[in-house]
Design an enzyme around this catalytic site. Structure first.
Site, short mmCIF file in Angstrom:
data_model
loop_
_atom_site.label_atom_id
_atom_site.label_comp_id
_atom_site.label_asym_id
_atom_site.label_seq_id
_atom_site.Cartn_x
_atom_site.Cartn_y
_atom_site.Cartn_z
CG HIS A 1 30.80 23.29 -12.65
ND1 HIS A 1 31.00 23.06 -13.98
CD2 HIS A 1 32.01 23.65 -12.16
CE1 HIS A 1 32.27 23.27 -14.29
NE2 HIS A 1 32.91 23.64 -13.20
CD GLU B 1 39.01 26.25 -11.68
OE1 GLU B 1 38.59 25.24 -11.10
OE2 GLU B 1 38.23 27.13 -12.13
CG ASP C 1 38.39 22.38 -13.57
OD1 ASP C 1 38.15 21.49 -14.40
OD2 ASP C 1 37.52 23.14 -13.14
C1 3PY Z 1 37.68 22.18 -9.06
O1 3PY Z 1 38.14 21.33 -8.28
O2 3PY Z 1 38.03 22.30 -10.24
C2 3PY Z 1 36.66 23.07 -8.58
O3 3PY Z 1 36.25 23.96 -9.32
C3 3PY Z 1 36.14 22.86 -7.20
O4 3PY Z 1 35.08 23.65 -6.90
MG MG Z 2 36.93 23.92 -11.31
#
Ligand code: 3PY
Ligand code: MG
Length: 262
Positions: free
Chosen positions: A52, A150, A176
Site C-alpha cells: 500500500h 486478514e 482487512d
Molecule cells: C490491515 O489491517 O488490513 C493491514 O494490512 C494492516 O497493515
Molecule cells: Mg491489509
C-alpha cells in the site's frame, strides 16, 4: 565469486523466537533519507510497504541498504502472494517477507515455498546483495516468511496456516479482516466480533508455536497487545511521523501567536 556461499544469521529471526516483544515500523516513503532515519531509530525491524505504500520494487535496492545502514533489518510487505516478488525481495537483501491475504493452507504453502530453495521450496538461486554481504535471508533456515491473516476465510483456516511448514509468523491485518467480516473500518479495533476473531488467530498461532503480530494503531494499544501475547508489533510509519510532528509544531506555533495577539 566466492567458492562457497555463506549467509549471515538473521538476528530478527532470533529475536522473534526469543519470546520478548519485537517492534517494527512502516516505511511507505521510497526515499533513502527517510528510510535511513527509520532504520536508525532503534526499531527491531522496518517493514517496507510495497503493498500500500509508495515503494515499488525498483526502489527496494536503495531502501534495504539505507535501512540497514541505520542499523535495522527490512521486511518487505509484498503487493500479493506472488513467488516471483518474494524471490526478488529476498535477493535484494530483505530479512524476510510479509505476504498479504493468506486465506488457506495452499496460500500459506505458496508463500513459504517461494522463500525456500529446493528441496523444500521453489526459490531460484540468484543472490544479488547476498554474494557481497552474506544476506540474512540467503538460506532456508534464516529467511522469514510472515503470513498475513486478514480475511474471514483466513480466520477459519488459522490453524492450518499457522502450522504450515515454513510459515515463521502470522501478522494480523485487522482492517482487512474487519472488512471481510462485514464490519466497519474502526482503528480502535473495539468491535467485540473483531476482538474475538483476533483472539482466535492469536490462539491458533500459540497452539502451533508460531509468533503472532499485529499493527498498533496508536502506542496506547501496546500494553494490551503485549499482555495478550502478541510477539511482534508495528507502530507508526514515516508518513504519520512527519504529519504528526509537523502538525504538532504548527499547532503550538498558532497557540503562541494567538497568545501574543491577545
Ligand atoms: C490491515 O489491517 O488490513 C493491514 O494490512 C494492516 O497493515
Ligand atoms: Mg491489509
Amino acid at each position: 565469486m566466492p567458492d562457497t556461499f555463506t549467509a549471515s544469521t538473521n538476528a530478527l529471526r532470533e529475536k522473534l523466537t526469543s519470546g520478548s516483544p519485537v517492534f517494527g515500523t512502516f516505511c511507505s516513503i521510497p526515499h533513502v533519507t527517510s528510510a535511513e532515519a527509520l532504520g536508525g531509530a532503534g526499531f527491531d525491524f522496518v517493514l517496507v510497504d510495497a503493498q500500500h505504500g509508495a515503494p515499488t520494487f525498483d526502489t527496494l535496492v536503495q531502501l534495504i541498504p539505507a535501512i540497514q545502514l541505520g542499523g535495522a533489518p527490512s521486511l518487505i510487505r509484498l503487493p500479493w502472494n506472488d513467488p516471483a516478488l518474494a524471490m526478488r525481495a529476498l535477493d535484494l537483501g530483505a530479512a524476510g517477507v510479509v505476504v498479504p491475504l493468506i486465506s488457506t493452507r495452499q496460500d500459506a504453502e505458496r508463500a513459504a515455498t517461494a522463500c525456500r530453495y529446493p528441496p523444500s521450496g521453489i526459490r531460484s538461486f540468484g543472490q544479488v546483495r547476498g554474494l557481497s554481504y552474506g544476506s540474512t535471508a540467503a538460506t532456508n533456515d534464516e529467511v522469514l516468511c510472515i503470513a498475513m491473516i486478514e480475511t474471514a476465510e483466513g480466520l477459519e483456516n488459522a490453524d492450518a496456516i499457522a502450522s504450515t511448514p515454513g510459515v515463521d509468523g502470522i501478522f494480523i491485518g485487522p482492517v482487512d479482516l474487519a472488512l471481510s467480516m462485514g464490519l466497519p473500518v474502526d482503528f480502535t479495533l473495539s468491535d467485540p466480533r473483531l476482538k474475538e476473531a483476533m483472539t482466535a488467530i492469536l490462539e491458533a498461532g500459540q497452539r502451533h508455536d508460531c509468533p503472532v503480530g499485529m499493527p498498533l494503531f496508536g502506542i496506547g494499544m501496546a500494553s494490551g497487545a503485549i499482555e495478550a501475547g502478541y510477539r511482534f508489533m508495528t507502530a507508526g510509519g514515516d508518513g504519520g511521523y512527519i504529519r504528526m510532528g509537523a502538525m504538532g509544531d504548527i499547532t503550538k506555533l498558532r497557540e503562541i501567536a494567538d497568545g501574543e495577539n491577545r
